[in-house]
Scaffold this motif. Structure first.
Motif, mmCIF file in Angstrom:
data_model
loop_
_atom_site.group_PDB
_atom_site.id
_atom_site.type_symbol
_atom_site.label_atom_id
_atom_site.label_comp_id
_atom_site.label_asym_id
_atom_site.label_seq_id
_atom_site.Cartn_x
_atom_site.Cartn_y
_atom_site.Cartn_z
ATOM 1 N N GLY A 66 48.793 52.134 13.199
ATOM 2 C CA GLY A 66 50.148 51.657 13.413
ATOM 3 C C GLY A 66 50.659 50.788 12.278
ATOM 4 N N ALA A 67 49.752 50.123 11.595
ATOM 5 C CA ALA A 67 50.146 49.243 10.491
ATOM 6 C C ALA A 67 50.554 50.021 9.246
ATOM 7 C CB ALA A 67 49.014 48.288 10.167
ATOM 8 N N ILE A 68 50.391 51.324 9.260
ATOM 9 C CA ILE A 68 50.772 52.138 8.097
ATOM 10 C C ILE A 68 52.272 52.064 7.840
ATOM 11 C CG2 ILE A 68 50.899 54.530 7.258
ATOM 12 C CD1 ILE A 68 48.158 54.973 8.484
ATOM 13 N N LEU A 69 53.060 51.860 8.894
ATOM 14 C CA LEU A 69 54.506 51.738 8.704
ATOM 15 C C LEU A 69 54.877 50.540 7.827
ATOM 16 C CD1 LEU A 69 56.113 52.607 12.153
ATOM 17 C CD2 LEU A 69 56.069 53.963 10.087
ATOM 18 N N ASN A 70 53.978 49.566 7.745
ATOM 19 C CA ASN A 70 54.238 48.416 6.885
ATOM 20 C C ASN A 70 54.318 48.825 5.414
ATOM 21 O OD1 ASN A 70 54.279 46.774 9.090
ATOM 22 N ND2 ASN A 70 52.329 45.789 8.677
ATOM 23 N N LEU A 71 53.642 49.896 5.058
ATOM 24 C CA LEU A 71 53.736 50.384 3.676
ATOM 25 C C LEU A 71 55.173 50.736 3.314
ATOM 26 C CD1 LEU A 71 50.650 52.708 3.192
ATOM 27 C CD2 LEU A 71 51.282 50.769 1.787
ATOM 28 N N GLY A 72 55.826 51.433 4.227
ATOM 29 C CA GLY A 72 57.214 51.818 3.980
ATOM 30 C C GLY A 72 58.120 50.611 3.827
ATOM 31 N N ALA A 73 57.960 49.635 4.724
ATOM 32 C CA ALA A 73 58.778 48.420 4.647
ATOM 33 C C ALA A 73 58.475 47.653 3.362
ATOM 34 C CB ALA A 73 58.528 47.541 5.865
ATOM 35 N N PHE A 74 57.198 47.566 3.012
ATOM 36 C CA PHE A 74 56.797 46.839 1.804
ATOM 37 C C PHE A 74 57.430 47.449 0.554
ATOM 38 C CE2 PHE A 74 53.742 46.279 -1.718
ATOM 39 C CZ PHE A 74 53.729 44.895 -1.797
ATOM 40 N N PHE A 75 57.311 48.771 0.401
ATOM 41 C CA PHE A 75 57.856 49.405 -0.793
ATOM 42 C C PHE A 75 59.376 49.450 -0.776
ATOM 43 C CE2 PHE A 75 53.498 51.187 -1.154
ATOM 44 C CZ PHE A 75 53.207 50.628 -2.389
ATOM 45 N N LEU A 76 59.981 49.491 0.406
ATOM 46 C CA LEU A 76 61.434 49.433 0.491
ATOM 47 C C LEU A 76 61.941 48.083 -0.003
ATOM 48 C CD1 LEU A 76 64.058 50.832 1.552
ATOM 49 C CD2 LEU A 76 63.684 49.564 3.656
ATOM 50 N N PHE A 77 61.281 47.007 0.418
ATOM 51 C CA PHE A 77 61.678 45.687 -0.054
ATOM 52 C C PHE A 77 61.431 45.526 -1.551
ATOM 53 C CE2 PHE A 77 61.059 43.971 4.452
ATOM 54 C CZ PHE A 77 62.421 44.013 4.710
ATOM 55 N N LEU A 78 60.346 46.097 -2.051
ATOM 56 C CA LEU A 78 60.102 46.028 -3.492
ATOM 57 C C LEU A 78 61.163 46.790 -4.273
ATOM 58 C CD1 LEU A 78 56.242 46.340 -3.973
ATOM 59 C CD2 LEU A 78 57.676 44.330 -4.241
ATOM 60 N N LYS A 79 61.558 47.950 -3.748
ATOM 61 C CA LYS A 79 62.568 48.750 -4.440
ATOM 62 C C LYS A 79 63.910 48.033 -4.470
ATOM 63 C CE LYS A 79 64.512 53.313 -4.734
ATOM 64 N NZ LYS A 79 64.375 54.704 -4.373
ATOM 65 N N LYS A 80 64.223 47.299 -3.399
ATOM 66 C CA LYS A 80 65.475 46.546 -3.338
ATOM 67 C C LYS A 80 65.365 45.195 -4.029
ATOM 68 C CE LYS A 80 67.430 48.392 0.899
ATOM 69 N NZ LYS A 80 67.985 48.018 2.215
ATOM 70 N N GLN A 81 64.242 44.936 -4.668
ATOM 71 C CA GLN A 81 63.954 43.692 -5.388
ATOM 72 C C GLN A 81 64.060 42.471 -4.481
ATOM 73 O OE1 GLN A 81 66.429 43.708 -8.874
ATOM 74 N NE2 GLN A 81 65.234 45.326 -9.842
ATOM 75 N N GLY B 165 57.471 43.110 9.382
ATOM 76 C CA GLY B 165 56.122 43.668 9.336
ATOM 77 C C GLY B 165 55.480 43.765 10.710
ATOM 78 N N LEU B 166 55.666 42.743 11.531
ATOM 79 C CA LEU B 166 55.095 42.779 12.877
ATOM 80 C C LEU B 166 55.794 43.815 13.746
ATOM 81 C CD1 LEU B 166 54.511 38.964 13.533
ATOM 82 C CD2 LEU B 166 52.809 40.711 12.994
ATOM 83 N N ILE B 167 57.115 43.925 13.603
ATOM 84 C CA ILE B 167 57.859 44.944 14.362
ATOM 85 C C ILE B 167 57.424 46.341 13.933
ATOM 86 C CG2 ILE B 167 60.154 45.944 14.710
ATOM 87 C CD1 ILE B 167 61.252 43.073 14.709
ATOM 88 N N CYS B 168 57.262 46.548 12.637
ATOM 89 C CA CYS B 168 56.791 47.857 12.150
ATOM 90 C C CYS B 168 55.405 48.175 12.694
ATOM 91 C CB CYS B 168 56.777 47.890 10.622
ATOM 92 S SG CYS B 168 58.395 48.051 9.867
ATOM 93 N N SER B 169 54.544 47.178 12.762
ATOM 94 C CA SER B 169 53.197 47.401 13.299
ATOM 95 C C SER B 169 53.245 47.773 14.775
ATOM 96 C CB SER B 169 52.336 46.153 13.110
ATOM 97 O OG SER B 169 52.100 45.928 11.749
ATOM 98 N N ILE B 170 54.111 47.106 15.536
ATOM 99 C CA ILE B 170 54.226 47.411 16.962
ATOM 100 C C ILE B 170 54.797 48.806 17.171
ATOM 101 C CG2 ILE B 170 55.460 46.782 19.085
ATOM 102 C CD1 ILE B 170 55.181 43.834 18.125
ATOM 103 N N VAL B 171 55.834 49.145 16.408
ATOM 104 C CA VAL B 171 56.415 50.488 16.513
ATOM 105 C C VAL B 171 55.389 51.544 16.101
ATOM 106 C CG1 VAL B 171 58.178 52.035 15.536
ATOM 107 C CG2 VAL B 171 58.805 49.728 16.254
ATOM 108 N N GLY B 172 54.642 51.264 15.044
ATOM 109 C CA GLY B 172 53.597 52.188 14.603
ATOM 110 C C GLY B 172 52.509 52.364 15.649
#
Length: 94
Positions: free
Chosen positions: A54-69, A13-20
């Motif tokens: 920039g924190a919007i990229l966390n949405l993608g990571a969050f839902f990706l982890f949810l999809k992968k259970q 999440g922190l890496i996604c925020s920095i990249v965003g």
């Protein structure tokens, strides 16, 4: 095992925020480089808005982890998002 997954999620999440943030500086920054855009954003008072974008990229990571259970990692991403929000509030009002 669960704590390790939460920590991994926080790191992601922190890496996604920095990249965003870097992407937001590249797309919306007014300078010729990332450093120039960073300085301009700070001087004009729009840095916190770029951090929030920039924190919007966390949405993608969050839902990706949810999809992968992988709920623990998704929880870590959520914690990282809250950390970024608190840091943004501190920067905004100080």
């Amino acid at each position: 095992m669960k704590n390790k997954d939460i920590i991994k999620g926080v790191i992601v999440g922190l890496i996604c925020s920095i990249v965003g943030l870097v992407l937001a500086l590249l797309f919306f920054g007014k300078g010729n480089s990332i450093n120039d855009s960073f300085q301009i954003a700070l001087s004009q008072g729009v840095f916190t808005k770029l951090v929030s974008m920039g924190a919007i990229l966390n949405l993608g990571a969050f839902f990706l982890f949810l999809k992968k259970q992988q709920d623990s990692k998704a929880q870590g991403v959520l914690i990282a998002t809250v950390i970024v929000a608190i840091i943004t509030l501190i920067i905004r009002f100080i």
